[in-house]
Design a protein around this motif. Structure first.
Motif, PDB file in Angstrom:
ATOM      1  N   VAL A  88      -8.725 -14.197   1.780  1.00 21.35           N
ATOM      2  CA  VAL A  88      -8.924 -13.272   0.665  1.00 21.35           C
ATOM      3  C   VAL A  88      -9.004 -11.816   1.133  1.00 21.35           C
ATOM      4  CG1 VAL A  88     -10.539 -12.590  -1.147  1.00 21.35           C
ATOM      5  CG2 VAL A  88      -9.932 -14.996  -0.867  1.00 21.35           C
ATOM      6  N   PRO A  89      -9.779 -11.469   2.168  1.00 17.86           N
ATOM      7  CA  PRO A  89      -9.822 -10.056   2.594  1.00 17.86           C
ATOM      8  C   PRO A  89      -8.455  -9.489   2.956  1.00 17.86           C
ATOM      9  CG  PRO A  89     -11.626 -11.286   3.592  1.00 17.86           C
ATOM     10  CD  PRO A  89     -10.731 -12.300   2.949  1.00 17.86           C
ATOM     11  N   ALA A  90      -7.630 -10.294   3.611  1.00 18.47           N
ATOM     12  CA  ALA A  90      -6.294  -9.824   3.989  1.00 18.47           C
ATOM     13  C   ALA A  90      -5.435  -9.585   2.753  1.00 18.47           C
ATOM     14  CB  ALA A  90      -5.630 -10.837   4.912  1.00 18.47           C
ATOM     15  N   ASN A  91      -5.531 -10.484   1.782  1.00 19.96           N
ATOM     16  CA  ASN A  91      -4.755 -10.299   0.557  1.00 19.96           C
ATOM     17  C   ASN A  91      -5.277  -9.133  -0.273  1.00 19.96           C
ATOM     18  OD1 ASN A  91      -2.522 -12.099   0.430  1.00 19.96           O
ATOM     19  ND2 ASN A  91      -3.927 -13.822   0.134  1.00 19.96           N
ATOM     20  N   LEU A  92      -6.586  -8.892  -0.237  1.00 18.35           N
ATOM     21  CA  LEU A  92      -7.137  -7.723  -0.927  1.00 18.35           C
ATOM     22  C   LEU A  92      -6.573  -6.439  -0.332  1.00 18.35           C
ATOM     23  CD1 LEU A  92     -10.893  -8.676  -1.506  1.00 18.35           C
ATOM     24  CD2 LEU A  92      -9.177  -8.187  -3.255  1.00 18.35           C
ATOM     25  N   ALA A  93      -6.475  -6.396   0.977  1.00 22.27           N
ATOM     26  CA  ALA A  93      -5.899  -5.225   1.636  1.00 22.27           C
ATOM     27  C   ALA A  93      -4.427  -5.065   1.258  1.00 22.27           C
ATOM     28  CB  ALA A  93      -6.057  -5.349   3.147  1.00 22.27           C
ATOM     29  N   ARG A  94      -3.709  -6.172   1.220  1.00 24.47           N
ATOM     30  CA  ARG A  94      -2.303  -6.122   0.812  1.00 24.47           C
ATOM     31  C   ARG A  94      -2.162  -5.650  -0.633  1.00 24.47           C
ATOM     32  NH1 ARG A  94       1.694  -9.485   3.307  1.00 24.47           N
ATOM     33  NH2 ARG A  94       1.114 -10.078   5.431  1.00 24.47           N
ATOM     34  N   PHE A  95      -3.056  -6.137  -1.500  1.00 18.64           N
ATOM     35  CA  PHE A  95      -2.983  -5.753  -2.908  1.00 18.64           C
ATOM     36  C   PHE A  95      -3.291  -4.267  -3.083  1.00 18.64           C
ATOM     37  CE2 PHE A  95      -5.150  -5.347  -7.101  1.00 18.64           C
ATOM     38  CZ  PHE A  95      -4.048  -5.576  -7.893  1.00 18.64           C
ATOM     39  N   ALA A  96      -4.297  -3.760  -2.369  1.00 17.09           N
ATOM     40  CA  ALA A  96      -4.617  -2.331  -2.438  1.00 17.09           C
ATOM     41  C   ALA A  96      -3.426  -1.491  -1.979  1.00 17.09           C
ATOM     42  CB  ALA A  96      -5.851  -2.029  -1.602  1.00 17.09           C
ATOM     43  N   ALA A  97      -2.791  -1.910  -0.916  1.00 16.36           N
ATOM     44  CA  ALA A  97      -1.614  -1.189  -0.428  1.00 16.36           C
ATOM     45  C   ALA A  97      -0.481  -1.250  -1.444  1.00 16.36           C
ATOM     46  CB  ALA A  97      -1.169  -1.774   0.910  1.00 16.36           C
ATOM     47  N   TYR A  98      -0.335  -2.402  -2.095  1.00 18.89           N
ATOM     48  CA  TYR A  98       0.699  -2.548  -3.125  1.00 18.89           C
ATOM     49  C   TYR A  98       0.455  -1.588  -4.286  1.00 18.89           C
ATOM     50  CZ  TYR A  98       3.156  -4.704  -7.053  1.00 18.89           C
ATOM     51  OH  TYR A  98       3.936  -4.919  -8.151  1.00 18.89           O
ATOM     52  N   CYS A  99      -0.809  -1.478  -4.736  1.00 22.20           N
ATOM     53  CA  CYS A  99      -1.142  -0.585  -5.851  1.00 22.20           C
ATOM     54  C   CYS A  99      -0.855   0.869  -5.490  1.00 22.20           C
ATOM     55  CB  CYS A  99      -2.603  -0.750  -6.243  1.00 22.20           C
ATOM     56  SG  CYS A  99      -3.003  -2.331  -7.015  1.00 22.20           S
ATOM     57  N   VAL A 100      -1.233   1.257  -4.275  1.00 22.88           N
ATOM     58  CA  VAL A 100      -1.005   2.637  -3.843  1.00 22.88           C
ATOM     59  C   VAL A 100       0.483   2.934  -3.732  1.00 22.88           C
ATOM     60  CG1 VAL A 100      -1.315   4.266  -1.945  1.00 22.88           C
ATOM     61  CG2 VAL A 100      -3.228   2.832  -2.670  1.00 22.88           C
ATOM     62  N   ALA A 101       1.228   1.979  -3.219  1.00 28.15           N
ATOM     63  CA  ALA A 101       2.651   2.205  -2.962  1.00 28.15           C
ATOM     64  C   ALA A 101       3.493   2.171  -4.227  1.00 28.15           C
ATOM     65  CB  ALA A 101       3.164   1.168  -1.966  1.00 28.15           C
ATOM     66  N   THR A 102       3.095   1.387  -5.214  1.00 30.28           N
ATOM     67  CA  THR A 102       3.979   1.161  -6.360  1.00 30.28           C
ATOM     68  C   THR A 102       3.527   1.801  -7.665  1.00 30.28           C
ATOM     69  OG1 THR A 102       2.846  -0.926  -6.902  1.00 30.28           O
ATOM     70  CG2 THR A 102       4.723  -1.038  -5.386  1.00 30.28           C
ATOM     71  N   SER A 103       2.218   1.947  -7.907  1.00 28.35           N
ATOM     72  CA  SER A 103       1.807   2.345  -9.255  1.00 28.35           C
ATOM     73  C   SER A 103       0.729   3.411  -9.320  1.00 28.35           C
ATOM     74  CB  SER A 103       1.303   1.111 -10.015  1.00 28.35           C
ATOM     75  OG  SER A 103       0.113   0.611  -9.417  1.00 28.35           O
ATOM     76  N   LEU A 104       0.276   3.928  -8.184  1.00 25.87           N
ATOM     77  CA  LEU A 104      -0.802   4.909  -8.221  1.00 25.87           C
ATOM     78  C   LEU A 104      -0.401   6.144  -9.022  1.00 25.87           C
ATOM     79  CD1 LEU A 104      -3.594   5.830  -7.336  1.00 25.87           C
ATOM     80  CD2 LEU A 104      -2.558   6.753  -5.245  1.00 25.87           C
ATOM     81  N   GLY A 105       0.818   6.650  -8.797  1.00 24.69           N
ATOM     82  CA  GLY A 105       1.274   7.821  -9.532  1.00 24.69           C
ATOM     83  C   GLY A 105       1.380   7.564 -11.022  1.00 24.69           C
ATOM     84  N   TRP A 106       1.883   6.384 -11.386  1.00 25.96           N
ATOM     85  CA  TRP A 106       2.019   6.033 -12.797  1.00 25.96           C
ATOM     86  C   TRP A 106       0.645   5.890 -13.450  1.00 25.96           C
ATOM     87  CZ3 TRP A 106       6.725   5.062 -15.406  1.00 25.96           C
ATOM     88  CH2 TRP A 106       6.585   4.617 -16.732  1.00 25.96           C
ATOM     89  N   ASP A 107      -0.278   5.215 -12.771  1.00 27.17           N
ATOM     90  CA  ASP A 107      -1.621   5.031 -13.328  1.00 27.17           C
ATOM     91  C   ASP A 107      -2.354   6.359 -13.461  1.00 27.17           C
ATOM     92  OD1 ASP A 107      -1.160   2.318 -13.426  1.00 27.17           O
ATOM     93  OD2 ASP A 107      -2.200   1.889 -11.554  1.00 27.17           O
ATOM     94  N   LEU A 108      -2.168   7.237 -12.483  1.00 23.56           N
ATOM     95  CA  LEU A 108      -2.797   8.557 -12.552  1.00 23.56           C
ATOM     96  C   LEU A 108      -2.239   9.353 -13.726  1.00 23.56           C
ATOM     97  CD1 LEU A 108      -4.667  10.689 -11.342  1.00 23.56           C
ATOM     98  CD2 LEU A 108      -2.777  11.395  -9.851  1.00 23.56           C
ATOM     99  N   GLY A 109      -0.934   9.289 -13.918  1.00 23.16           N
ATOM    100  CA  GLY A 109      -0.332   9.970 -15.062  1.00 23.16           C
ATOM    101  C   GLY A 109      -0.855   9.434 -16.377  1.00 23.16           C
ATOM    102  N   ARG A 110      -0.966   8.116 -16.481  1.00 29.38           N
ATOM    103  CA  ARG A 110      -1.506   7.504 -17.696  1.00 29.38           C
ATOM    104  C   ARG A 110      -2.940   7.971 -17.953  1.00 29.38           C
ATOM    105  NH1 ARG A 110      -1.766   2.482 -16.110  1.00 29.38           N
ATOM    106  NH2 ARG A 110       0.303   1.867 -16.826  1.00 29.38           N
ATOM    107  N   ALA A 111      -3.750   7.991 -16.897  1.00 28.37           N
ATOM    108  CA  ALA A 111      -5.150   8.397 -17.047  1.00 28.37           C
ATOM    109  C   ALA A 111      -5.261   9.857 -17.470  1.00 28.37           C
ATOM    110  CB  ALA A 111      -5.888   8.156 -15.735  1.00 28.37           C
TER     111      ALA A 111
END
Length: 278
Positions: free
Chosen positions: A212-235
């Protein structure tokens, strides 16, 4: 005659139980990569899971139907639900393909605030369903979107100070909620699609054999790489629209609910006897 204030959509015992059930199933559907152990047979069928979890749509529609029927929703409240859902569905395509410009989110925040958590959950789910039909976005991701938007709008109705807080303090509360909840919505939808990337991006994709910790790290990296800009714009868009258009929209919604009078239950009391004359 006396009047008691109540929410347009009152959550009765059956509706609460159904909502708790669908929310529990939803949490499992969203978070199963972190709930299932690496050796689970569920991980072996990761590519089939989107279609299996599409069955959540049936349960979600059943919850919305039960909530509306049990609440005794009147014609005026149904009309209000239809107007707001249609408005939200029409606003969604405005931001399609543009980073984070999604004005429907601010309308959901304000509507949930005025009309309560029960109405908010129904409105969020129905709006997302209607917008999916309008934009052709029907697919295995749709029940996840409906559930996430239902939670998003319901959360606004659960904010404190609904009967007392007004003015700038209320706008600041709603703007802060919209900012945080916009990221939460994006994170939830990332979680719905992230396990099914396969080997498209080995560094950030779900690894069914990892802890689980390894997948959490992968998921955090995925969010930053793919949708952080979009989510920030939405917010940011949600905050700006809430602060600029919020006062007028809140005033209009509250005036509409007062005139429709569907948040007021009317009861009649027996007339009092006149005092006897001596």
């Amino acid at each position: 005659m006396t009047m008691s204030r109540r929410r347009p959509v009152h959550l009765g015992p059956r509706s609460l139980a159904a909502l708790a059930l669908v929310s529990t199933v939803g949490v499992i559907a969203f978070g199963w990569p972190f709930l299932a152990p690496p050796t689970s047979a569920l991980n072996a069928h990761a590519q089939d899971a989107p279609w299996l979890f599409a069955g959540l749509l049936v349960l979600l529609v059943a919850v919305v139907t039960a909530t509306i029927s049990e609440s005794g929703l009147g014609a005026k409240a149904v009309a209000m639900l239809g107007v707001l859902a249609a408005t939200g569905a029409a606003l969604r395509p405005i931001g399609a393909g543009t980073a984070g410009i999604e004005p429907m989110f601010f309308l959901m925040v304000l509507s949930g605030r005025v009309l309560g958590p029960g109405f908010g959950f129904v409105l969020g789910s129905v709006t997302m369903f209607a917008s999916a039909l309008l934009t052709g976005g029907v697919g295995p991701w749709m029940p996840f979107q409906m559930l996430a938007m239902g939670w998003f709008t319901m959360g606004a109705g659960l904010l404190p100070g609904g009967d007392r807080l007004r003015g700038r303090a209320e706008l600041a509360l709603l703007a802060a909620y919209g900012f945080v909840a916009a990221f939460a919505y994006g994170t939830a939808m990332n979680m719905a699609g992230w396990p099914f990337m396969g080997a498209l991006a080995s560094g950030v994709s779900f690894d069914p054999e990892a802890a689980v910790p390894a997948n959490l790290a992968r998921f955090a990296a995925y969010c930053v790489a793919t949708s952080l800009g979009w989510d920030l714009g939405r917010a940011v868009v949600t905050v700006l629209l809430t602060l600029t258009l919020g006062p007028a929209v809140l005033k209009a919604l509250r005036r509409a609910t007062r005139r429709a009078a569907f948040e007021t239950a009317v009861t009649f009391e027996a007339p009092r006897k006149a005092p006897e004359r001596r």
